[in-house]
Write a protein that holds these residues in place. Structure first.
Motif, PDB file in Angstrom:
ATOM      1  N   MET A  79      -0.021   8.447 -11.045  1.00 47.88           N
ATOM      2  CA  MET A  79      -0.531   7.283 -11.765  1.00 47.88           C
ATOM      3  C   MET A  79      -0.541   6.085 -10.823  1.00 47.88           C
ATOM      4  O   MET A  79       0.218   6.036  -9.874  1.00 47.88           O
ATOM      5  N   GLU A  80      -1.400   5.130 -11.129  1.00 48.32           N
ATOM      6  CA  GLU A  80      -1.509   3.952 -10.282  1.00 48.32           C
ATOM      7  C   GLU A  80      -0.393   2.958 -10.585  1.00 48.32           C
ATOM      8  O   GLU A  80      -0.147   2.613 -11.741  1.00 48.32           O
ATOM      9  N   PHE A  81       0.238   2.501  -9.537  1.00 49.82           N
ATOM     10  CA  PHE A  81       1.361   1.569  -9.648  1.00 49.82           C
ATOM     11  C   PHE A  81       0.961   0.281 -10.362  1.00 49.82           C
ATOM     12  O   PHE A  81       1.644  -0.168 -11.282  1.00 49.82           O
ATOM     13  N   ASP A  82      -0.145  -0.325  -9.939  1.00 51.47           N
ATOM     14  CA  ASP A  82      -0.554  -1.600 -10.517  1.00 51.47           C
ATOM     15  C   ASP A  82      -0.850  -1.480 -12.010  1.00 51.47           C
ATOM     16  O   ASP A  82      -0.565  -2.393 -12.775  1.00 51.47           O
ATOM     17  N   THR A  83      -1.414  -0.368 -12.408  1.00 52.02           N
ATOM     18  CA  THR A  83      -1.705  -0.157 -13.830  1.00 52.02           C
ATOM     19  C   THR A  83      -0.407  -0.040 -14.624  1.00 52.02           C
ATOM     20  O   THR A  83      -0.255  -0.672 -15.671  1.00 52.02           O
ATOM     21  N   CYS A 135       3.632   5.899  -5.508  1.00 57.09           N
ATOM     22  CA  CYS A 135       3.524   6.047  -6.966  1.00 57.09           C
ATOM     23  C   CYS A 135       2.460   7.083  -7.318  1.00 57.09           C
ATOM     24  O   CYS A 135       2.692   7.956  -8.151  1.00 57.09           O
ATOM     25  N   THR A 136       1.326   6.995  -6.672  1.00 58.57           N
ATOM     26  CA  THR A 136       0.251   7.948  -6.937  1.00 58.57           C
ATOM     27  C   THR A 136       0.676   9.357  -6.541  1.00 58.57           C
ATOM     28  O   THR A 136       0.444  10.313  -7.284  1.00 58.57           O
ATOM     29  N   GLU A 140       0.829  -1.214   0.000  1.00 62.05           N
ATOM     30  CA  GLU A 140       0.000   0.000   0.000  1.00 62.05           C
ATOM     31  C   GLU A 140       0.859   1.258   0.000  1.00 62.05           C
ATOM     32  O   GLU A 140       0.526   2.245  -0.654  1.00 62.05           O
ATOM     33  N   ARG A 181       2.199   1.696  -3.522  1.00 59.14           N
ATOM     34  CA  ARG A 181       1.127   2.224  -4.382  1.00 59.14           C
ATOM     35  C   ARG A 181       0.875   3.700  -4.099  1.00 59.14           C
ATOM     36  O   ARG A 181       0.710   4.508  -5.012  1.00 59.14           O
ATOM     37  N   GLY A 182       0.840   4.053  -2.823  1.00 58.47           N
ATOM     38  CA  GLY A 182       0.617   5.450  -2.453  1.00 58.47           C
ATOM     39  C   GLY A 182       1.744   6.360  -2.912  1.00 58.47           C
ATOM     40  O   GLY A 182       1.505   7.484  -3.361  1.00 58.47           O
TER      41      GLY A 182
END
Length: 134
Positions: free
Chosen positions: A47-51, A41-42, A35, A38-39
């Motif tokens: 942009m979203e990390f998983d994407t 990266c955003t 998490e 991901r946070g």
């Protein structure tokens, strides 16, 4: 306009610098650390990390306008590789390490070695290196 881009990128690198120590401290918890990655990266790239991680490295680097952005994502992917390794997910760790290397390779190909080297210096100065933090 170039001044605004520079300010945005410097802010992104600083945001990553603030996030990396939290990511490292959270490695004991798979979900918590993921998490934070991901946070970060955003917060740093918008942009979203998983994407981003679902696409091939060349396509992802093609989205970026500066090599610093590719370096930030490579650093986050490397942090996820370290998380995977810490939790015994060696195949995922290897895949993430390869992906991070591909991001850097395509960044050098797209932006040129001198610009990519300057991006590396900025990222190291602002965010530190994993060996200094871990």
């Amino acid at each position: 306009m170039p001044v605004l881009r520079h300010a945005f990128l410097l802010n992104a690198v600083r945001e990553l610098g603030r996030s990396v120590p939290d990511i490292i401290r959270a490695r004991a918890s798979w979900d918590g650390c993921l998490e934070r990655i991901r946070g970060a990266c955003t917060a740093s790239l918008g942009m979203e990390f998983d994407t981003l991680a679902r696409f091939d490295a060349r396509s992802v680097v093609g989205l970026f306008t500066h090599p610093e952005q590719a370096r930030i994502l490579a650093r986050l992917v490397d942090e996820r590789a370290r998380l995977c390794e810490a939790h015994g997910r060696y195949a995922e760790a290897l895949a993430d390490s390869v992906y991070a290397g591909q991001l850097l390779m395509h960044s050098r190909a797209r932006f040129g070695l001198p610009r990519d080297a300057r991006a590396a210096d900025v990222l190291e100065r602002e965010a530190g290196t994993p060996s200094k933090l871990g």
